[in-house]
Design an enzyme around this catalytic site. Structure first.
Site, PDB file in Angstrom:
ATOM      1  N   SER A  92      -8.679  -5.238  -8.262  1.00  0.00           N
ATOM      2  CA  SER A  92      -8.302  -5.992  -9.453  1.00  0.00           C
ATOM      3  C   SER A  92      -9.546  -6.504 -10.191  1.00  0.00           C
ATOM      4  CB  SER A  92      -7.344  -7.126  -9.074  1.00  0.00           C
ATOM      5  OG  SER A  92      -6.772  -7.690 -10.223  1.00  0.00           O
ATOM      6  N   ASP A 220       2.515  -1.845  -7.983  1.00  0.00           N
ATOM      7  CA  ASP A 220       1.677  -2.831  -8.665  1.00  0.00           C
ATOM      8  C   ASP A 220       2.449  -3.421  -9.846  1.00  0.00           C
ATOM      9  OD1 ASP A 220      -0.284  -4.221 -10.087  1.00  0.00           O
ATOM     10  OD2 ASP A 220      -1.837  -2.721  -9.703  1.00  0.00           O
ATOM     11  N   HIS A 250      -0.103  -4.912  -5.710  1.00  0.00           N
ATOM     12  CA  HIS A 250      -1.381  -5.033  -6.406  1.00  0.00           C
ATOM     13  C   HIS A 250      -2.553  -5.377  -5.479  1.00  0.00           C
ATOM     14  CE1 HIS A 250      -4.068  -5.743  -9.742  1.00  0.00           C
ATOM     15  NE2 HIS A 250      -4.242  -7.016  -9.417  1.00  0.00           N
TER      16      HIS A 250
END
Length: 279
Positions: A92, A220, A250
């Site tokens: 991320s 995600d 995620h």
């Protein structure tokens, strides 16, 4: 609260070629607590997982944080370790910072797990992700006020797993406690959102000559495929390895640490030298 953050030592294990692990926005080095030991146990890697500036246990950052200032801080830490370069893995926001470090010549290989930053300055995707984090602000405020008592609220687990894992049981109680502690001590929450409004995402992806592995997480909900991966699949060099990881959310290191360790090792092993290189 955010003012009472104390710095903690990064996860630092093993010996061999250097692997740097970078965590997502709002969370901390704790996301790597299962993966880092598995990498170190191969006997081939020295693993370093710090908490980034403005996050729980990390150093204080400047008033407004962005990927560049986060990368500056990580570069200082690499220099302190004597690591000129490392195999960099980021999830991320950590993936966004990993690409920034690659641009600065610090990466031997780059693994981006659901990386952020896949947008241009005025792309709808950018404003969508900022909107998602703004929508989460009431939960952030409640967590700051209640601390670990928020665990007692029946809605907590139902809300907490959505941005992280595919299913509610993807987060154990200790993992959920870590996540809530990170959320309650994260001044970067507002520092980055303010700065992100006027900044572009990742640029110059096509210029990369570093071996790169893009990992797309099927469940995600934060940066869903293909809307948030198109920037990468379009602009990264054609020889980029792309893996679609089914059944994970995620932040897959909690629910599937073995799979994540395996995909990191399989990729990095292709490019790791027989002996430890210094940088």
């Amino acid at each position: 609260m955010s003012g009472s953050m104390t710095e903690r030592a990064p996860i630092h294990l093993g010996s061999g070629e250097p692997i740097l692990l970078l965590h997502p926005f709002i969370l901390s080095q704790s996301v790597w607590k299962y993966v880092a030991p598995q990498l170190a146990e191969t006997g081939r890697y020295e693993v370093f997982a710090p908490t980034m500036a403005g996050h729980n246990g990390g150093p204080r950052g400047p008033l407004f944080l962005d990927s560049g200032s986060l990368a500056d801080d990580i570069e200082r830490r690499l220099d302190a370790l004597g690591w000129g370069t490392a195999h960099i893995v980021g999830n991320s926001l950590g993936g966004w910072v990993a690409f920034e470090l690659e641009r600065r010549g610090r990466a031997r290989t780059l693994t981006g797990i659901a990386p952020a930053g896949g947008w241009t300055q005025f792309a709808p995707a950018k404003f969508e992700i900022i909107g998602k984090f703004l929508a989460g602000m009431p939960l952030w405020l409640v967590t700051m006020l209640l601390g670990q008592r928020v665990m007692k609220l029946p809605i907590t687990r139902r809300l907490a797993y959505l941005p992280i894992s595919a299913k509610p049981d993807g987060l154990s109680d200790p993992d959920l406690r870590d996540v809530l502690d990170d959320v309650a001590h994260c001044p970067a929450y507002y520092q980055m959102l303010v700065k992100a409004l006027r900044l572009p995402g990742l640029l110059e992806l096509a210029d990369s000559r570093t071996p790169t592995h893009l990992v797309i997480c099927e469940k995600d909900r934060v940066l869903p495929h293909p809307r948030f991966t198109r920037h990468f699949t379009t602009h990264l060099p054609p020889n980029t390895k792309v893996t679609h990881l089914d059944g994970v959310g995620h932040v897959p290191m909690f629910e599937a640490p073995g799979r994540i360790s395996e995909l990191i090792i399989d990729f990095v092993d292709q490019y790791a030298g027989p002996k430890r290189a210094i940088g």
